[in-house]
Write an enzyme that holds these catalytic residues in place. Structure first.
Site, PDB file in Angstrom:
ATOM      1  N   HIS A   1      66.489  56.642   5.945  1.00 22.51           N
ATOM      2  CA  HIS A   1      66.990  55.989   7.168  1.00 22.51           C
ATOM      3  C   HIS A   1      68.116  56.778   7.838  1.00 22.51           C
ATOM      4  CE1 HIS A   1      64.614  52.520   6.204  1.00 22.51           C
ATOM      5  NE2 HIS A   1      65.291  52.244   5.110  1.00 22.51           N
TER       6      HIS A   1
ATOM      7  N   HIS B   1      60.157  50.137   3.961  1.00 21.91           N
ATOM      8  CA  HIS B   1      60.844  50.192   5.248  1.00 21.91           C
ATOM      9  C   HIS B   1      60.483  51.487   5.981  1.00 21.91           C
ATOM     10  CE1 HIS B   1      63.526  47.701   2.653  1.00 21.91           C
ATOM     11  NE2 HIS B   1      63.575  46.939   3.733  1.00 21.91           N
TER      12      HIS B   1
ATOM     13  N   TYR C   1      64.114  47.698  -5.720  1.00 20.78           N
ATOM     14  CA  TYR C   1      65.251  46.850  -6.084  1.00 20.78           C
ATOM     15  C   TYR C   1      64.921  45.786  -7.120  1.00 20.78           C
ATOM     16  CZ  TYR C   1      66.576  49.339  -1.942  1.00 20.78           C
ATOM     17  OH  TYR C   1      66.800  50.355  -1.047  1.00 20.78           O
TER      18      TYR C   1
END
Length: 707
Positions: A135, A174, A314
Site C-alpha cells: 500500500h 486488499h 492476521y
C-alpha cells in the site's frame, strides 16, 4: 539450487504502543508464529536461511522521495505521543521508534532474495518480513505499509540485473494501490491484483481498484485488477467469501494466459495471507493448501524464479499454515489435494468476466479464446451502490474517471467483526475445522520418501537425471504381469512384457505412497496396450479417480466405462469430440498460443474439476509435442493430483525428453515455450466447441456468470 528463507528477528521489534483496534492486528506474532510452524514441519531446516540486511537510502530512493525517507528516519527519536500524532496523518498506520530500522530490513530482505535468485544462488524463496509494503506510495505510508518492499525489489531487479519483464502477483485481500501507482505507465512490469472490493466499499475504497483500471499511457494493459464483489450464496452472511475454486479459476482464466504471453523473467509475489480462511480482514474461504497450488502454477513461469514477500495475514494459525504450504511448494513438494467442491461462485465468475473483457483488447491470449461478452457494456461491471459509471461504447478502456489516491471510502474503512458476533464466530469455527483437516491431511499424506522414480527398459547413458531421482530396477512378478497382459497380443513379446512389469511395479509404488511421481519407457508397438493395462491396474489398485491424458494416436480402451472414476482426454486427434463427459478428444494445436489455450482453458480446468488422485500422461508414437510443451503439460498436472503423475513415453523418445520430464516431475521449472504466437482459428473453434459441451458438468471451465 534450493529455496531461500530471508528473515531478521529485529523485524519483530515494532508493535502498537497505544490503543487502536484497527492497527493492533499487525503484530510481531505474525512472524514468530510463521517461523515456529516452518520449524515444526521441518521446512525451515530445508531452506537456505539468510539474515536480512538494511536497505540503503539509495535503494529506498528507487521508489520513495528523499523527504519521505528523511521523515521516517526522524521517527527514531520521537516519543510515543509524537509517534501517535504523526501516525494519525496516515490511513491505518502506526509508527514505533524501531519502524525505520524494521522497514529498511523488510526492503533489504526483498532485495537479498532477488539477488540470490537472479545470481543463481537459489531457485526461489520467501522473505518473511514486516512491516508489509504494497500500500505504500512514493511519499506516504498507508495500510500498515511503510516502504514498498516489492516495488523497490522490482526496480532493483531492473537496474542492477537488467531485467526487462517482471510479473508482480498480489494475492493479498486488499488492493496494492501503491504498486499500481508506481508501475501503472510501465510496460516492463505486469501487475496483477485480486482484492476484496464490494463495488468500491471495501478498503482502500478506490475507483482505480476496479476491473477497468488497466494502466495508463504505455502501460495500458499491464495493470490487471480482479475485484471480488458480492457474497456467495451458500454462506449468505459473508460479504465475499471466495474459496479455492475461485482463486484457481482466476489463475487459469486470467493471470496465466497473460503471464505466458508477457513471458516474465522474474515473478514477484506480494504474498498476503489475509486472503485465506479465518482472516478477520478478508473473510475469505480459501484453505492454506490453495496457496501451494497457486505457488506451483507460478513456478512454471520465468524458469521458476519466484520471489515471495510477505504482506498481510492476521489470523495467526491460518497465516502460518498458509506460509508453510507456500514454502513446501517452493521446495518442490507436491501440493495437497484441494478441499471442497471445485465450482467457482457466480459473483467470482462475474468478476472474471469483467476483467477478461477489460483486458482482451490488450492481450492476444484472451482474444484467441473467444470473447462472446465483448459487446456488452462495461458499465454493467462498474455498478456501485452509490455511484453508477456508464460507458456508452463496448470496452472503452482507460476512459472511465479515476478518483485520486486520497478519495475517502464511501462508508469508511470496515472494521473487523468482533469475536462476539455469531457470524464471525462461525468463520473462526470453519477456519479451525479447515486447519485441523489440513493437519490430518499432512498426517495421512506425508511427503513420499522418493519424489520421482524412473523405470527404463535398458540403461541409457544419455539420460541426465537430476539428483535425488531414483532409477527403479524392480518389476512386478512375471506371472502377475502376464495375467494383466493377457488380452493384448502386442504385450506378448518379451521386451514388451518386461517393460510392462516395470511400469506396473512403479505404479504400485506411486499408489502405496512410496513414490510421488514416476516415468517409464515402453516399446513403441506396445504403447497403447501398456496404457490400457496401466489404467485398469491403477483403478483396481487404489486410484479413486484417474485422469488419463493421452497425446497422439492412443485410443481410449473400449472396456472403460463412464462410471465417474476415470476421465480420458486425448490430445492429437483430427477433430474435437466429446462422446461423453468423461471422454474428450481435441486436435493438437499448431502454435504456442494454441497449446497454451488448450492447457490452461481445457486440460487444467478439467483436471481441477475432476480432482484426480492419479494422472497418467502418455506420449504415444509421433505424439507431436515439443519437449518444452511435454514438460509444461506434466508440470501443470502435478497440481490437481497432489503430485501423483505417471508419465509414459515410448522407448524411441530422445534422452532430452526423458530428462526434462524427470526434472519437472522433481519440481523444477519447465523450459520456455519460446515466442508467443496466436492460436490458429481452427484450434480456437475446437476449444470453444468443447468448452460449450463440457461446461455443464465441469464447472472450472466457466469464465463467465450464467446470464
Amino acid at each position: 539450487m534450493g529455496t531461500a528463507l530471508v528473515y531478521h528477528e529485529d523485524m519483530t521489534a515494532t508493535r502498537l504502543l497505544w490503543d487502536d483496534p484497527e492497527c493492533e492486528i499487525e503484530c510481531p506474532e505474525r512472524l514468530t508464529t510463521a517461523l515456529e510452524r516452518l520449524q515444526q514441519h521441518g521446512l525451515k531446516q530445508r531452506c537456505l536461511q539468510l539474515i536480512a540486511r538494511e536497505a540503503s537510502e539509495a535503494e529506498l530512493g528507487l521508489v520513495h522521495s528523499p523527504e519521505y525517507v528523511a521523515l521516517l528516519q526522524g521517527t527514531q527519536a520521537l516519543g510515543t505521543r509524537e509517534l501517535q500524532a504523526l501516525s494519525k496523518e496516515y490511513d491505518a498506520v502506526y509508527l514505533h521508534p524501531s519502524t525505520f530500522h524494521c522497514a529498511r530490513l523488510a526492503v533489504g530482505a526483498a532485495l537479498q532474495l532477488v539477488d540470490a535468485v537472479l545470481t543463481g544462488a537459489v531457485r526461489n524463496g520467501l522473505a518473511l518480513v514486516r512491516p508489509p509494503g504494497h500500500h505504500s506510495q512514493r511519499a506516504t505510508a498507508n495500510g500498515f505499509c511503510v516502504f514498498n518492499n516489492v516495488a523497490i525489489a522490482a526496480k532493483h531487479a531492473q537496474q542492477k540485473h537488467g531485467l526487462r519483464r517482471i510479473l508482480i502477483v498480489d494475492w493479498d485481500v486488499h488492493h496494492g494501490q501503491g504498486i499500481q501507482y508506481i508501475f501503472e505507465d510501465d510496460p516492463s512490469v505486469l501487475y496483477f491484483s485480486w482484492h476484496r472490493y464490494e463495488h468500491g466499499h471495501f478498503w482502500p475504497c478506490l475507483r482505480e481498484s476496479d476491473a477497468d483500471a488497466v494502466g495508463r499511457g504505455r502501460g495500458l494493459g499491464f495493470t490487471v485488477n480482479l475485484p471480488w464483489n458480492q457474497g456467495c450464496s451458500d454462506v449468505p452472511w459473508l460479504q465475499v467469501g471466495m474459496g479455492n475454486a475461485d482463486y484457481v479459476a482466476a489463475f487459469l482464466h486470467v493471470l496465466l494466459p497473460l503471464a505466458f504471453e508477457f513471458d516474465p523473467e522474474l515473478v514477484l509475489v506480494s504474498a498476503g495471507f489475509d486472503s485465506a480462511i479465518g482472516d478477520p480482514e478478508g473473510q475469505m474461504l480459501a484453505t492454506p493448501e490453495c496457496f501451494a497450488h497457486l505457488t506451483h502454477l507460478l513456478q512454471v513461469l520465468a524458469g521458476g524464479r519466484v520471489c515471495a514477500v510477505l504482506e498481510g495475514g492476521y489470523h495467526l494459525e491460518s497465516l502460518s499454515q498458509s506460509v508453510c504450504m507456500m514454502v513446501r511448494a517452493l521446495l518442490g513438494d507436491p501440493a495437497l489435494p484441494l478441499s471442497g467442491p471445485m465450482e467457482p461462485h457466480g459473483s467470482a465468475l462475474e468478476s472474471l468476466q469483467c476483467v477478461r473483457a477489460a483486458q482482451a483488447p490488450h492481450w492476444v491470449s484472451l482474444q484467441q479464446q473467444g470473447q462472446p461478452d465483448l459487446g456488452w457494456q462495461v458499465g454493467w461491471c462498474l455498478r456501485l451502490p452509490s455511484v453508477t459509471v456508464t460507458l456508452n461504447h463496448p470496452v472503452a478502456l482507460g476512459a472511465a474517471p479515476v478518483l485520486s489516491p486520497g478519495t475517502p471510502c464511501p462508508e469508511g474503512r470496515p472494521s473487523p467483526l468482533p469475536l462476539g458476533e455469531p457470524q464471525f464466530k462461525a468463520v473462526v469455527t470453519q477456519a479451525a475445522a479447515a486447519l485441523s483437516s489440513l493437519l490430518d491431511q499432512l498426517r495421512l499424506h506425508p511427503t513420499p520418501p522418493v519424489r520421482v522414480a524412473v523405470a527404463l527398459i535398458a540403461p541409457d547413458t544419455g539420460l541426465a537425471l537430476p539428483p535425488g531421482v531414483l532409477c527403479e530396477e524392480g518389476s512386478l512378478p512375471q506371472e502377475e504381469t502376464q495375467a494383466w497382459a493377457r488380452p493384448h497380443e502386442a504385450l506378448a513379446q518379451d521386451g514388451a512384457l518386461t517393460a510392462l512389469g516395470k511400469v506396473l511395479y512403479l505404479l504400485d509404488r506411486i499408489l502405496d505412497g512410496q513414490v510421488s511421481s514416476g516415468m517409464a519407457a515402453t516399446p513403441v508397438p506396445a504403447a497403447a496396450a501398456t496404457l490400457d493395462v496401466a489404467v485398469r491396474y491403477g483403478l483396481s489398485h487404489g486410484a479413486q479417480r484417474l485422469l488419463c491424458v493421452a497425446v497422439g494416436q492412443l485410443d481410449r480402451p473400449p472396456g472403460l466405462t463412464d462410471d465417474g472414476r476415470n476421465l480420458w482426454l486425448n490430445i492429437g486427434v483430427e477433430e474435437a469430440a466429446a462422446p461423453s463427459m468423461f471422454h474428450v478428444s481435441v486436435p493438437l494445436p499448431v502454435t504456442t498460443g494454441g497449446f497454451l489455450s488448450c492447457a490452461l482453458a481445457l486440460v487444467l480446468p478439467l483436471a481441477y474439476s475432476f480432482q484426480p488422485d492419479l494422472v497418467l500422461v502418455a506420449l504415444g508414437p509421433a505424439h507431436g509435442l515439443r519437449d518444452p510443451q511435454a514438460a509444461l503439460l506434466a508440470a501443470l498436472l502435478r497440481g490437481p493430483a497432489g503430485g501423483r503423475v505417471f508419465a509414459l513415453v515410448d522407448e524411441e523418445s530422445t534422452p532430452q525428453l526423458a530428462t526434462v520430464l524427470a526434472r519437472v516431475l522433481n519440481g523444477e521449472a519447465p523450459p520456455s515455450l519460446g515466442p508467443f504466437s496466436m492460436a490458429a482459428p481452427e484450434d480456437t473453434q475446437a476449444l470453444m466447441y468443447l468448452r460449450g459441451r463440457l461446461e455443464p458438468r465441469w464447472k472450472m471451465l466457466q469464465v463467465a456468470a450464467p446470464h
